[in-house]
Design an enzyme around this catalytic site. Structure first.
Site, PDB file in Angstrom:
ATOM      1  CG  ASP A  48      34.067 104.316   1.237  1.00 19.03           C
ATOM      2  OD1 ASP A  48      34.138 103.167   0.320  1.00 19.03           O
ATOM      3  OD2 ASP A  48      34.915 104.684   1.653  1.00 19.03           O
ATOM      4  CE1 TYR A 167      43.998  92.787   0.640  1.00 23.23           C
ATOM      5  CE2 TYR A 167      44.718  90.794  -0.821  1.00 23.23           C
ATOM      6  CZ  TYR A 167      43.667  91.777  -0.437  1.00 23.23           C
ATOM      7  OH  TYR A 167      42.957  92.076  -1.522  1.00 23.23           O
TER       8      TYR A 167
HETATM    9  N1  LIG Z   1      41.599  95.443  -6.764  1.00 26.42           N
HETATM   10  C1  LIG Z   1      42.235  94.249  -6.621  1.00 26.42           C
HETATM   11  O1  LIG Z   1      43.231  93.970  -7.129  1.00 26.42           O
HETATM   12  C2  LIG Z   1      41.408  93.310  -5.732  1.00 26.42           C
HETATM   13  C3  LIG Z   1      41.804  91.862  -5.842  1.00 26.42           C
HETATM   14  C4  LIG Z   1      41.168  91.074  -4.879  1.00 26.42           C
HETATM   15  C5  LIG Z   1      40.529  91.428  -4.174  1.00 26.42           C
HETATM   16  N2  LIG Z   1      40.157  92.693  -3.985  1.00 26.42           N
HETATM   17  C6  LIG Z   1      39.117  93.181  -2.629  1.00 26.42           C
HETATM   18  O2  LIG Z   1      37.904  93.790  -3.554  1.00 26.42           O
HETATM   19  C7  LIG Z   1      37.479  94.832  -2.534  1.00 26.42           C
HETATM   20  C8  LIG Z   1      37.549  96.293  -3.192  1.00 26.42           C
HETATM   21  O3  LIG Z   1      38.696  96.496  -3.574  1.00 26.42           O
HETATM   22  P1  LIG Z   1      38.865  97.670  -4.746  1.00 26.42           P
HETATM   23  O4  LIG Z   1      39.824  97.149  -5.901  1.00 26.42           O
HETATM   24  O5  LIG Z   1      37.474  98.288  -5.405  1.00 26.42           O
HETATM   25  O6  LIG Z   1      39.502  99.001  -3.818  1.00 26.42           O
HETATM   26  P2  LIG Z   1      39.330 100.331  -3.950  1.00 26.42           P
HETATM   27  O7  LIG Z   1      40.532 100.721  -2.900  1.00 26.42           O
HETATM   28  O8  LIG Z   1      38.967 100.962  -4.944  1.00 26.42           O
HETATM   29  O9  LIG Z   1      38.058 100.391  -2.856  1.00 26.42           O
HETATM   30  C9  LIG Z   1      38.088 100.127  -1.731  1.00 26.42           C
HETATM   31  C10 LIG Z   1      36.993 100.888  -0.930  1.00 26.42           C
HETATM   32  O10 LIG Z   1      37.080 100.603   0.711  1.00 26.42           O
HETATM   33  C11 LIG Z   1      37.105 101.710   1.183  1.00 26.42           C
HETATM   34  N3  LIG Z   1      37.615 101.413   2.697  1.00 26.42           N
HETATM   35  C12 LIG Z   1      38.990 101.160   3.007  1.00 26.42           C
HETATM   36  N4  LIG Z   1      38.890 101.166   4.228  1.00 26.42           N
HETATM   37  C13 LIG Z   1      37.673 101.208   4.850  1.00 26.42           C
HETATM   38  C14 LIG Z   1      37.275 101.545   6.217  1.00 26.42           C
HETATM   39  N5  LIG Z   1      38.010 101.099   7.387  1.00 26.42           N
HETATM   40  N6  LIG Z   1      35.904 101.716   6.344  1.00 26.42           N
HETATM   41  C15 LIG Z   1      34.888 101.826   5.255  1.00 26.42           C
HETATM   42  N7  LIG Z   1      35.534 101.677   4.152  1.00 26.42           N
HETATM   43  C16 LIG Z   1      36.803 101.495   3.730  1.00 26.42           C
HETATM   44  C17 LIG Z   1      37.959 102.617   0.401  1.00 26.42           C
HETATM   45  O11 LIG Z   1      37.606 104.069   1.037  1.00 26.42           O
HETATM   46  C18 LIG Z   1      37.481 102.388  -1.080  1.00 26.42           C
HETATM   47  O12 LIG Z   1      36.348 103.076  -1.343  1.00 26.42           O
HETATM   48  C19 LIG Z   1      38.363  94.756  -1.371  1.00 26.42           C
HETATM   49  O13 LIG Z   1      38.123  94.127  -0.346  1.00 26.42           O
HETATM   50  C20 LIG Z   1      39.822  94.232  -1.886  1.00 26.42           C
HETATM   51  O14 LIG Z   1      40.669  93.520  -0.842  1.00 26.42           O
HETATM   52  C21 LIG Z   1      40.718  93.617  -4.772  1.00 26.42           C
END
Ligand SMILES: NC(=O)c1ccc[n+]([C@@H]2O[C@H](COP(=O)([O-])OP(=O)(O)OC[C@H]3O[C@@H](n4cnc5c(N)ncnc54)[C@H](O)[C@@H]3O)[C@@H](O)[C@H]2O)c1
Length: 262
Positions: A48, A167
């Site tokens: 991360d 997205y």
């Molecule tokens: N939360 C939702 O509603 C949802 C819905 C559909 C899909 N998703 C997908 O699930 C995955 C996880 O999402 P989440 O809800 O845990 O969000 P979150 O924001 O809590 O976690 C995302 C993590 O990715 C890390 N990150 C972001 N950019 C980065 C980079 N350039 N390099 C390294 N790390 C990076 C962040 O620091 C964070 O720890 C994502 O791919 C998101 O698109 C989430």
């Protein structure tokens, strides 16, 4: 294949002696996936950009008796991927499972036609999965096979209002990348699937989707009538990464409370 790579161990632990590399594991869904892999016996690489939170994930795993290591990684950077994989090889001697989970929200940007936002979304959400695949396929091959799970979204399947185009496009890219990976590297014993969460707890970078009114409107279209939580995604991911799914590859799994069924 089915007998050796990810068998359920003596204690019902599915990932004993396996190494799982989880991106975006400092928070949210990725953090929950990292903890669950460790609970099931895997040694976990927590990748991360957020060092403090990533190290906290590692400490939590260690406190529970598991093994984990933090590596600072911007998933959109090929040099950082190379360094992270070198770290994994030096520390764990290999990788068996890659979870390309890191991402940023499509509601992080106010203007859905903004060009810089498009590039940022594509680089963090989809270049990342390709770069991870690029770096780790040789490593998985050297182990005789492995699994890649790419975190996509319902946004890969449906057009949406108030979400940046980047997205939807980035998550659709991850969707088809997963199928290509399955087709191109199946003979190497590598399986690859995509997982598509629906309305979950907000991401760190979420914008308008944090608004209760926006969420309530979205919820009207979720047949199960509730927001998903990280645990809802963790179990399907671990299933797909395990030998229980040894003849499953190239599929997409919706974890969306039925949203896409409507
Ligand atoms: N939360 C939702 O509603 C949802 C819905 C559909 C899909 N998703 C997908 O699930 C995955 C996880 O999402 P989440 O809800 O845990 O969000 P979150 O924001 O809590 O976690 C995302 C993590 O990715 C890390 N990150 C972001 N950019 C980065 C980079 N350039 N390099 C390294 N790390 C990076 C962040 O620091 C964070 O720890 C994502 O791919 C998101 O698109 C989430």
């Amino acid at each position: 294949m089915a007998d050796s790579k990810h068998s359920i161990g003596d204690n019902g632990v599915r990932f004993k002696d396996k190494v799982a590399f989880v991106t975006g594991a400092a928070s949210g869904i990725g953090r929950a996936i990292a903890l669950a892999f460790a609970t099931e016996g895997a040694e976990v690489i927590v990748g991360d950009m957020l060092e403090e939170e990533g190290v906290a994930t590692v400490r939590e795993i260690e406190t529970s008796g598991g093994k984990a290591h933090f590596v600072k990684l911007d998933v959109s950077s090929l040099p950082e991927w190379h360094a992270a994989v070198q770290f994994a090889l030096a520390t764990c001697n290999g990788v068996d499972i890659l979870i390309n989970n890191a991402g940023i929200s499509g509601t992080a940007f106010s203007e859905v036609l903004d060009v810089d936002a498009w590039h940022r979304l594509m680089s963090v959400n989809s270049d990342s999965a390709f770069l991870g695949t690029h770096c780790l396929v040789p490593v998985l091959r050297a182990r005789g096979g492995g699994v890649i799970i790419n975190m996509s979204s319902i946004s890969a399947i449906r057009g949406q209002s108030n979400v940046h185009f980047g997205y939807n496009a980035s998550k659709a890219a991850v969707h088809i990348l997963s199928k290509s990976t399955a087709v191109q590297f199946g003979r190497d014993g590598i399986r690859c699937c995509s997982v598509h969460p629906g309305l979950m707890e907000p991401m760190r970078t979420s914008g308008n989707v944090k608004d209760p009114a926006v969420r309530a409107k979205f919820m009207e279209r979720v047949p199960l009538g509730r927001t998903g939580v990280a645990a809802d995604v963790v179990k399907p991911v671990l299933f797909l990464a395990s030998d229980e799914a040894s003849y499953i590859t190239g599929v997409e799994l919706y974890v969306d409370g039925g949203y896409l069924a409507g």
